[in-house]
Structure formats: structure tokens, C-alpha cells
Design an enzyme around this catalytic site. Structure first.
Site, mmCIF file in Angstrom:
data_model
loop_
_atom_site.group_PDB
_atom_site.id
_atom_site.type_symbol
_atom_site.label_atom_id
_atom_site.label_comp_id
_atom_site.label_asym_id
_atom_site.label_seq_id
_atom_site.Cartn_x
_atom_site.Cartn_y
_atom_site.Cartn_z
ATOM 1 N N ILE A 60 -6.698 -3.675 0.339
ATOM 2 C CA ILE A 60 -5.846 -2.751 1.092
ATOM 3 C C ILE A 60 -5.163 -3.511 2.238
ATOM 4 C CG2 ILE A 60 -5.707 -0.578 2.368
ATOM 5 C CD1 ILE A 60 -8.211 0.357 0.985
ATOM 6 N N PRO A 61 -4.073 -4.223 1.927
ATOM 7 C CA PRO A 61 -3.364 -4.924 2.999
ATOM 8 C C PRO A 61 -2.731 -3.936 3.977
ATOM 9 C CG PRO A 61 -2.378 -5.423 0.834
ATOM 10 C CD PRO A 61 -3.488 -4.463 0.610
ATOM 11 N N HIS A 62 -2.901 -4.230 5.260
ATOM 12 C CA HIS A 62 -2.282 -3.426 6.309
ATOM 13 C C HIS A 62 -2.083 -4.313 7.522
ATOM 14 C CE1 HIS A 62 -6.643 -3.172 6.680
ATOM 15 N NE2 HIS A 62 -6.497 -2.891 7.971
ATOM 16 N N GLY A 63 -1.278 -3.864 8.444
ATOM 17 C CA GLY A 63 -0.932 -4.685 9.604
ATOM 18 C C GLY A 63 -1.999 -4.672 10.680
#
Length: 143
Positions: A60-63
Site C-alpha cells: 500500500i504505497p502512500h506519501g
């Protein structure tokens, strides 16, 4: 889950590296008007800090927290990667990019974690033949 639209789902994707997968997840969010390019850069910074791989073949890529200002609206990108992509020694077959306004990303993370904690759900998402199948699985699990 109102933040998922079929145009933000990509089937049968293939990536050589986790960086390529993160770029792709971020580009979908950017194209949908959810984030600015600075957020995609922050997704890579988050991965460098600690892996965005959460288990069960899901990343789950997120900033980062500092990238909040780069989020214009809440959204989710879903990339189906049947052959898998390596995230630091773990194989992800589902890459879910998220961006949330204020604290909405926390709600998104928890809903996604509930859905993806079930191996059968992950398998159904990885095997789905249409974007609508993926969308309906997320909708039925959150309802």
C-alpha cells in the site's frame, strides 16, 4: 468505498521493481486529480523509510506526513500484478496506492487492511478479470 472508481483500477500490470509499481500507483492518483507530482515523490520517500508491503501479497504505497499538502482529494489506485513485484524480499500481487485528505487515509488504510487480511479476498482481487469485479469486492466488504 466511494474513493475507488473503475478508471483508477489497472488489470494485469507488470513491473520490474517496487519503484516502478509505486510510480504507476502514483500516476493513477495524479491522473485522477487526487495528488500533485510531489506526492508521488513522497510515496518513494515513505517506502525508503519503511516498506509499504503489508503482507498477504499486498503493498500500500502512500506519501509521508509532510506530503499532505500535495493531496487534492482522497483516492485509491488499485494495480493488479499477477506475476508479482518484489518489495524488499516480499512479493506483492496487489499494489494499492492511497492518498487521503486530512485523516481520511487512516480510514482507507483500515478498510483496505480488513479486506486484504483475508487471503481469499486477495486471491479474488488478483484473479479478477474485470475492473468491476475488483470494485464490487471492495464495495461488498465495506458495506
Amino acid at each position: 468505498m466511494p474513493f475507488i472508481q473503475t478508471e483508477m483500477i489497472r488489470l494485469n500490470q507488470s513491473f520490474n521493481t517496487s519503484a516502478e509499481a509505486i510510480d504507476a500507483a502514483g500516476e493513477v492518483l495524479e491522473a485522477a486529480g487526487c495528488v500533485s507530482p510531489a506526492y508521488v515523490k513522497a510515496m518513494h520517500e515513505r517506502q525508503a523509510l519503511s516498506s509499504v508491503y503489508i503482507g498477504n501479497q499486498v503493498a500500500i504505497p502512500h506519501g509521508t506526513e509532510e506530503a499532505k499538502s500535495a493531496v487534492q482529494k482522497t483516492g485509491i489506485s488499485i494495480l493488479q500484478v499477477p506475476a508479482g513485484v518484489d518489495f524488499g524480499g516480499q512479493t506483492a500481487k496487489l499494489v494499492i496506492g492511497i492518498a487521503g485528505v486530512d485523516d481520511e487515509h487512516l480510514e482507507l488504510l483500515s478498510q483496505i487492511a480488513v479486506i486484504c487480511s483475508d487471503e481469499d479476498n486477495v486471491e479474488r482481487l488478483v484473479q479478477a478479470k474485470t475492473k468491476e469485479e475488483i470494485l464490487s469486492l471492495f464495495m461488498e466488504e465495506v458495506a
